[in-house]
Motif scaffolding. Sequence first.
Motif, PDB file in Angstrom:
ATOM      1  N   GLY A 101       0.789  -1.231   0.000  1.00  0.00           N
ATOM      2  CA  GLY A 101       0.000   0.000   0.000  1.00  0.00           C
ATOM      3  C   GLY A 101       0.819   1.276   0.000  1.00  0.00           C
ATOM      4  O   GLY A 101       0.265   2.365  -0.058  1.00  0.00           O
ATOM      5  N   GLN A 103       3.159   4.212  -1.504  1.00  0.00           N
ATOM      6  CA  GLN A 103       3.051   4.882  -2.797  1.00  0.00           C
ATOM      7  C   GLN A 103       4.420   5.341  -3.285  1.00  0.00           C
ATOM      8  O   GLN A 103       5.171   5.956  -2.522  1.00  0.00           O
ATOM      9  N   ILE A 115       4.611   6.376   2.847  1.00  0.00           N
ATOM     10  CA  ILE A 115       3.778   5.443   3.602  1.00  0.00           C
ATOM     11  C   ILE A 115       2.549   6.213   4.081  1.00  0.00           C
ATOM     12  O   ILE A 115       2.650   7.085   4.941  1.00  0.00           O
ATOM     13  N   ALA A 116       1.408   5.889   3.503  1.00  0.00           N
ATOM     14  CA  ALA A 116       0.177   6.644   3.766  1.00  0.00           C
ATOM     15  C   ALA A 116      -0.654   6.062   4.908  1.00  0.00           C
ATOM     16  O   ALA A 116      -1.568   6.726   5.396  1.00  0.00           O
ATOM     17  N   SER A 117      -0.359   4.838   5.335  1.00  0.00           N
ATOM     18  CA  SER A 117      -1.154   4.236   6.407  1.00  0.00           C
ATOM     19  C   SER A 117      -0.283   3.296   7.233  1.00  0.00           C
ATOM     20  O   SER A 117       0.853   3.003   6.871  1.00  0.00           O
ATOM     21  N   GLY A 118      -0.832   2.839   8.333  1.00  0.00           N
ATOM     22  CA  GLY A 118      -0.107   1.915   9.196  1.00  0.00           C
ATOM     23  C   GLY A 118       0.672   2.644  10.272  1.00  0.00           C
ATOM     24  O   GLY A 118       0.521   3.850  10.484  1.00  0.00           O
ATOM     25  N   ARG A 119       1.537   1.909  10.954  1.00  0.00           N
ATOM     26  CA  ARG A 119       2.291   2.486  12.076  1.00  0.00           C
ATOM     27  C   ARG A 119       3.311   3.526  11.626  1.00  0.00           C
ATOM     28  O   ARG A 119       3.687   4.395  12.405  1.00  0.00           O
ATOM     29  N   ARG A 121       2.741   5.711   9.237  1.00  0.00           N
ATOM     30  CA  ARG A 121       1.955   6.666   8.451  1.00  0.00           C
ATOM     31  C   ARG A 121       2.646   8.032   8.405  1.00  0.00           C
ATOM     32  O   ARG A 121       3.163   8.510   9.408  1.00  0.00           O
ATOM     33  N   ASP A 122       2.637   8.640   7.234  1.00  0.00           N
ATOM     34  CA  ASP A 122       3.234   9.953   6.989  1.00  0.00           C
ATOM     35  C   ASP A 122       4.755   9.966   7.107  1.00  0.00           C
ATOM     36  O   ASP A 122       5.357  10.967   7.473  1.00  0.00           O
ATOM     37  N   ARG A 155      -3.520  16.812   5.928  1.00  0.00           N
ATOM     38  CA  ARG A 155      -4.679  16.158   6.558  1.00  0.00           C
ATOM     39  C   ARG A 155      -5.122  16.898   7.770  1.00  0.00           C
ATOM     40  O   ARG A 155      -4.465  17.451   8.503  1.00  0.00           O
TER      41      ARG A 155
END
Length: 155
Positions: A101, A103, A115-119, A121-122, A155
Amino acid sequence: MRLSARSALLMCACAAVPGCGPKQPQDLTATVLFTASGSFDAQADLKDRIGGGIRRVQWRNRPPLDAQEVTVRYDSDARNLAWIMEIQKPQFTAEALAGPGAQAVNTAQGAGTFIASGRLRDVLILPTSTGLTLLTRGYAAQEEPTLLPAFGRVR
């Protein structure tokens, strides 16, 4: 083979002591987060202040990650939100760290992985000639604003 009560008790005690007994598989993401947040600072080879509220921690002899050397620079007022980690000669890939996932992005410093999600993230991962650089959106906003477009919309 029959064990005495004393031998059995000693085996149980050893299994409960960290470093004794079977090793748990290492969670790469957790180790990165613990390294960034300061959990391994006591074992660092170098701890200093760079200035402007930025501090640096460096591991050369026994880095917490499977790599030759790890350096973390962070905002002393917001360490968990604003950090950059330079990993020299890692024994893992950006893809293994980013997970599914993630990008692919283009940045002012070349191709990278967001890294857009998960631990993680960002977190943005940039390959370097000697390893990987990981940085948070917070660090980019303060110290590397040319990389902000790689993080996508705010965000």
